[in-house]
Design a protein around this motif. Structure first.
Motif, short mmCIF file in Angstrom:
data_model
loop_
_atom_site.label_atom_id
_atom_site.label_comp_id
_atom_site.label_asym_id
_atom_site.label_seq_id
_atom_site.Cartn_x
_atom_site.Cartn_y
_atom_site.Cartn_z
N GLU A 340 0.83 -1.20 0.00
CA GLU A 340 0.00 0.00 0.00
C GLU A 340 0.87 1.26 0.00
OE1 GLU A 340 -0.27 -2.49 2.05
OE2 GLU A 340 -2.24 -3.39 1.63
N GLU A 341 1.95 1.23 0.79
CA GLU A 341 2.85 2.38 0.83
C GLU A 341 3.53 2.59 -0.51
OE1 GLU A 341 5.01 3.04 4.88
OE2 GLU A 341 4.81 0.90 4.59
N ARG A 342 3.96 1.51 -1.14
CA ARG A 342 4.65 1.63 -2.42
C ARG A 342 3.71 2.18 -3.50
NH1 ARG A 342 7.21 -4.43 -1.85
NH2 ARG A 342 8.73 -3.95 -0.23
N ASP A 343 2.47 1.67 -3.51
CA ASP A 343 1.50 2.15 -4.51
C ASP A 343 1.18 3.62 -4.30
OD1 ASP A 343 1.44 -0.40 -5.53
OD2 ASP A 343 -0.42 -0.98 -4.52
N ALA A 344 1.00 4.02 -3.02
CA ALA A 344 0.70 5.42 -2.75
C ALA A 344 1.87 6.32 -3.13
CB ALA A 344 0.36 5.60 -1.26
N ALA A 345 3.10 5.88 -2.82
CA ALA A 345 4.29 6.68 -3.17
C ALA A 345 4.41 6.84 -4.67
CB ALA A 345 5.55 6.03 -2.59
N ALA A 346 4.14 5.76 -5.42
CA ALA A 346 4.22 5.85 -6.88
C ALA A 346 3.17 6.80 -7.44
CB ALA A 346 4.05 4.46 -7.49
N GLN A 347 1.97 6.77 -6.86
CA GLN A 347 0.89 7.65 -7.33
C GLN A 347 1.23 9.11 -7.06
OE1 GLN A 347 -2.90 6.75 -5.59
NE2 GLN A 347 -3.94 8.48 -6.54
N TRP A 348 1.71 9.41 -5.86
CA TRP A 348 2.07 10.79 -5.53
C TRP A 348 3.27 11.25 -6.35
CZ3 TRP A 348 1.57 9.26 0.25
CH2 TRP A 348 0.22 9.35 0.63
N ALA A 349 4.20 10.34 -6.61
CA ALA A 349 5.38 10.71 -7.40
C ALA A 349 4.99 11.14 -8.80
CB ALA A 349 6.37 9.54 -7.45
N SER A 350 3.94 10.51 -9.35
CA SER A 350 3.52 10.86 -10.71
C SER A 350 2.72 12.16 -10.74
CB SER A 350 2.68 9.73 -11.30
OG SER A 350 1.50 9.53 -10.54
N SER A 351 2.09 12.53 -9.61
CA SER A 351 1.25 13.72 -9.61
C SER A 351 1.97 14.97 -9.11
CB SER A 351 0.00 13.48 -8.74
OG SER A 351 0.37 13.21 -7.40
N LEU A 352 3.05 14.80 -8.36
CA LEU A 352 3.80 15.95 -7.83
C LEU A 352 5.00 16.25 -8.71
CD1 LEU A 352 3.83 15.10 -4.00
CD2 LEU A 352 2.54 16.94 -5.09
N ASN A 353 5.29 17.54 -8.91
CA ASN A 353 6.51 17.90 -9.62
C ASN A 353 7.62 18.15 -8.61
OD1 ASN A 353 6.24 20.59 -8.63
ND2 ASN A 353 4.86 21.07 -10.33
N TRP A 354 8.85 18.26 -9.11
CA TRP A 354 10.00 18.39 -8.22
C TRP A 354 9.93 19.67 -7.40
CZ3 TRP A 354 12.80 14.57 -6.75
CH2 TRP A 354 13.02 13.48 -7.60
N ALA A 355 9.50 20.76 -8.01
CA ALA A 355 9.41 22.02 -7.26
C ALA A 355 8.45 21.89 -6.10
CB ALA A 355 8.99 23.14 -8.21
N GLY A 356 7.30 21.23 -6.34
CA GLY A 356 6.33 21.05 -5.26
C GLY A 356 6.86 20.18 -4.14
N ILE A 357 7.58 19.11 -4.49
CA ILE A 357 8.14 18.23 -3.47
C ILE A 357 9.15 18.97 -2.61
CG2 ILE A 357 9.65 16.23 -3.14
CD1 ILE A 357 8.27 14.89 -5.48
N HIS A 358 10.03 19.74 -3.25
CA HIS A 358 11.04 20.47 -2.49
C HIS A 358 10.39 21.52 -1.60
CE1 HIS A 358 14.01 18.29 -4.56
NE2 HIS A 358 13.98 18.97 -5.70
N ARG A 359 9.33 22.16 -2.10
CA ARG A 359 8.66 23.17 -1.28
C ARG A 359 8.00 22.54 -0.06
NH1 ARG A 359 5.88 25.58 -5.12
NH2 ARG A 359 3.92 24.45 -4.85
#
Length: 547
Positions: A340-359
């Motif tokens: 479940e954690e891996r699937d959620a991480a993959a989903q968020w990784a595809s929807s978030l851009n790098w600038a948003g993650i760093h912010r």
């Protein structure tokens, strides 16, 4: 005189009481796995092949140092290695005629006595409880006398960095010119605290963290020897949680066996390690990223009622965001994570851009600091998470630059957005990256975004300038991936001439441009002049806007 009556014949003692079964008493007390499976020879010392080879060559060629310093994190085998070296140097073989060897026999008297910790010429001292100069003076006095029965008199000093400064100074001369029959073996987890004057007199070995795959294989052998059924995934979780320490991993395995009652599953191990509560963190992060403030506040209140520390919540969110970052970068999967954690991480990784993650990371880091300093940590955590929710609505730096300048200059630097799995005919370099990303080719998509500059783009042909080495087959792999995604043949080539900055560099330039524009804003400049110690560290909900 008559015989005494039997006990059953006395008044009141003729009751027919049931016998209480007595549990058999074990002939020997239970030994924890970490002690039971200590390496008995160098072949059982896992993960330290380079050190074993060096010591073996030194023994074979008669170039044995007078002092060894073994350093590394806890549980990688420092003390065990010291004992193995003592056995290797003092082994006399089954026939009593052998010499120093990297493969001690384990059956001669010196080998057995050293393994049992009772050899008179192998002295172990814990520097944590013998820190003073008087303890070292005893060693200095004793080294003058020859060994009683062994080939070498060996001193093993564990946690040597705990010795006092005076104790180190007292040891220096003896350590530099010890008698030929004396060897010193030092072990420490904090080599930086050992004086350089001591380091320069020792042959140093840095014991590495043991790789997770080797730990898992070792734990599997132990479980088989203990006749316990352990799931392979459970062994991987334990190995990952051990963080390179064989002792820590064996202690966890010991606990898991007791917890699982003969059968150990990955789910039980995660529960035992406290990883089951990650679901709460995952749901909290989902509420934040979806902008659902009401759900976030309800979950935060529920965690507070359960007694969960706000600091732990913030750290858990940071850990989850770090997992998303690794997934976006194409890193290998973590054995500690559930599906479940891996699937959620993959989903968020595809929807978030790098600038948003760093912010988000910077804001969580600031929130962690606020929670630690605030009079009411719960209130500080609430405000920090609300900032995260509002930050999700902010435009990315490139879009903000475009708005500030009144042009579309930032469009080219926007982060890759989610795209359909197989778009029809990418019309631009960015659409090409989006197509790869949407088709699951995330590593190639990220490398195109971060590590190359565009020289020319046309349908079916791509010329790039690599900004760092990408491997001899990279262009071929990319061409094959593009054909798979677009359905047409592509020619991909490298050149070292011309080329734009990478899209990642363009984003950074856009962000710096936006930052400069914000700092040039009269109101912002007035605030910074009024508060000289203030700085513009990150763009929060009320920042980076112009009236």
């Amino acid at each position: 005189m008559s015989d005494s009556p039997e006990p059953s014949e006395e008044p009141g003692l003729g009751l027919d009481l049931p016998e209480v079964p007595q549990k058999p008493i074990s002939a020997s007390p239970y030994r924890v796995l970490a002690r039971k499976y200590r390496p008995r020879d160098f072949s059982e010392l896992i993960g330290q092949d380079a050190m074993v080879q060096t010591i073996g060559n030194a023994i074979e060629r008669g170039r044995i140092a007078h002092a060894f310093l073994l350093t590394g994190v806890r549980g990688v085998g420092k003390t065990s290695t010291a004992r193995l070296i003592a056995k290797a140097l003092n082994c006399i073989g089954p026939d009593g005629k052998g010499g120093p060897t990297i493969n001690p026999c384990g059956v001669c008297e010196p080998c057995v006595a050293i393994a049992e910790g009772r050899h008179i010429d192998v002295v172990e001292m814990d520097a944590a409880s013998h820190t003073g100069v008087d303890d070292v003076r005893e060693i200095i006095e004793a080294v003058r006398y020859a060994s009683v029965s062994a080939r070498f008199k060996i001193y093993i000093i564990d946690e040597v960095h705990m010795l006092s400064k005076n104790a180190f100074n007292a040891l220096l001369k003896t350590l530099e010119e010890p008698p030929e029959h004396v060897k010193f073996l030092f072990a420490t987890t904090e080599v930086d605290k050992v004086p350089v004057t001591v380091l320069s007199r020792c042959q140093r070995f840095d014991l590495r963290r043991i790789p997770s795959d080797k730990l898992a294989a070792h734990f599997a052998r132990v479980a088989e020897a203990e006749q316990v059924d352990v799931e392979p995934e459970a062994l991987n979780v334990i190995a990952r949680a051990a963080e390179g320490s064989a002792r820590d991993g064996l202690s966890l395995l010991d606990q898991a066996i007791a917890h699982g009652e003969g059968h150990v599953t990955a789910a039980e191990v995660r529960t035992m390690l406290g990883l089951a509560d990650r679901g709460r963190i995952r749901r909290l992060l989902e509420s934040i990223l979806s902008g659902d403030a009401a759900a976030m506040l309800a979950q935060l209140d529920e965690a507070h009622d359960l007694g969960i520390d706000p600091t732990s919540l913030i750290r858990g969110l940071m850990d989850s965001l770090h997992t998303v970052t690794r997934a976006k970068a194409g890193a290998s999967r973590d054995a500690l994570q559930s599906e479940e954690e891996r699937d959620a991480a993959a989903q968020w990784a595809s929807s978030l851009n790098w600038a948003g993650i760093h912010r988000l990371w910077q804001m969580l880091l600031k929130g962690l600091n606020d929670v630690g300093q605030a009079p009411d940590p719960q209130e500080a955590a609430t405000m920090a998470l609300l900032r995260l929710i509002h930050a999700a609505d902010l435009p990315d730096p490139a879009s903000l630059v475009a708005k500030l300048s009144g042009s579309d200059a930032g469009a080219a630097a926007a982060a890759p957005a989610a795209a359909p799995a197989k778009p029809a005919g990418p019309r631009s370099y960015r659409e090409l990256i989006d197509a790869l990303h949407g088709a699951g080719k995330r590593i190639l998509s990220q490398e195109l975004h971060d590590q190359v500059g565009l020289v020319s783009f046309s349908e079916g042909e791509l010329v790039l300038k690599p900004l760092r080495p990408l491997g001899a087959d990279w262009t071929r792999d990319l061409a094959a991936a593009l054909k798979d995604v677009t359905g047409t043949k592509w020619i991909v080539s490298f050149t070292d001439q011309g080329g734009e900055p990478s899209l990642q560099q363009q984003e950074q330039i856009a962000e710096e441009t936006m930052r400069s524009a914000v700092l040039d804003e009269p109101n912002v400049r007035a605030v910074l002049e009024s508060f000289p110690e203030a700085s513009l560290d990150s763009f929060g909900p009320a920042q980076a806007t112009r009236d």
